[in-house]
Design an enzyme around this catalytic site. Sequence first.
Site, short mmCIF file in Angstrom:
data_model
loop_
_atom_site.label_atom_id
_atom_site.label_comp_id
_atom_site.label_asym_id
_atom_site.label_seq_id
_atom_site.Cartn_x
_atom_site.Cartn_y
_atom_site.Cartn_z
N GLY A 92 0.72 -1.30 -0.10
CA GLY A 92 0.12 0.00 0.01
C GLY A 92 0.77 1.30 -0.11
O GLY A 92 0.27 2.40 0.32
N HIS A 99 10.29 5.94 3.61
CA HIS A 99 9.86 6.30 4.87
C HIS A 99 9.64 5.21 5.83
O HIS A 99 9.12 4.22 5.28
CB HIS A 99 8.84 7.29 4.51
CG HIS A 99 7.55 6.79 3.99
ND1 HIS A 99 7.63 6.57 2.70
CD2 HIS A 99 6.51 6.22 4.58
CE1 HIS A 99 6.19 6.21 2.34
NE2 HIS A 99 5.51 5.66 3.39
N HIS A 101 7.01 4.82 9.40
CA HIS A 101 5.88 5.11 10.08
C HIS A 101 6.16 4.89 11.55
O HIS A 101 6.44 3.54 11.88
CB HIS A 101 4.78 4.55 9.96
CG HIS A 101 4.15 4.80 8.30
ND1 HIS A 101 3.04 5.88 8.08
CD2 HIS A 101 4.46 4.32 7.15
CE1 HIS A 101 3.12 5.70 6.78
NE2 HIS A 101 3.61 4.75 6.32
P1 5GP Z 1 2.67 5.05 2.60
O1 5GP Z 1 1.19 4.54 2.49
O2 5GP Z 1 3.35 5.53 1.28
O3 5GP Z 1 3.53 4.35 3.46
O4 5GP Z 1 2.30 6.34 3.73
C1 5GP Z 1 2.62 7.67 3.22
C2 5GP Z 1 2.09 8.56 4.26
O5 5GP Z 1 2.33 9.74 4.05
C3 5GP Z 1 0.63 8.31 4.38
O6 5GP Z 1 0.33 8.06 6.01
C4 5GP Z 1 -0.01 9.90 4.32
O7 5GP Z 1 -0.93 10.29 5.32
C5 5GP Z 1 1.24 10.75 4.50
N1 5GP Z 1 1.28 11.78 3.84
C6 5GP Z 1 1.17 11.73 2.31
N2 5GP Z 1 1.17 13.26 1.92
C7 5GP Z 1 1.44 13.80 2.87
C8 5GP Z 1 1.74 15.24 3.26
O8 5GP Z 1 1.67 15.98 2.42
N3 5GP Z 1 2.10 15.82 4.24
C9 5GP Z 1 2.03 14.82 5.56
N4 5GP Z 1 2.63 15.41 6.71
N5 5GP Z 1 2.00 13.55 5.39
C10 5GP Z 1 1.46 13.19 4.13
#
Ligand code: 5GP
Length: 113
Positions: A92, A99, A101
């Site tokens: 996902g 990155h 979390h």
């Molecule tokens: P992924 O699903 O790629 O592991 O997680 C990407 C994360 O980045 C998501 O939890 C999403 O909410 C966060 N995210 C996406 N765009 C932005 C943004 O512009 N600013 C911030 N602070 N978080 C973001």
Amino acid sequence: MDCIFCKIVEGTIPSTKVFEDERVVGFLDIRPAAPVHVVIIPKKHISDMNGVEEEDLPLIADIHRAARQIAVERGVAESGYRLVNNCGPDSGQEVFHLHYHLLGGHKLGLPIA
Ligand code: 5GP
Ligand code: ZN
């Protein structure tokens, strides 16, 4: 390069940074999935875990060091937290800048599957 997390590093789009050093930035997730939800990234653009080269491995240690400090500062070091990396379509992953979390602040569900 049109990368939202590179723009966060540069400060050209706003974010709430809670950690920054020479190589790593931590900022609050815009859609928090837990009371504490910090996104931790290397300043260097690496698309995902598969793009981590041998020379980048010290950055992974830097991210873990930052995560531990952020956990202390956000008050979840003792209560517990989870560090999650998504890589590729089945995970996902939405943003293709490596990155992690950092999630905590309540009892986290298991398994993530
Ligand atoms: P992924 O699903 O790629 O592991 O997680 C990407 C994360 O980045 C998501 O939890 C999403 O909410 C966060 N995210 C996406 N765009 C932005 C943004 O512009 N600013 C911030 N602070 N978080 C973001
Ligand atoms: Zn990037």
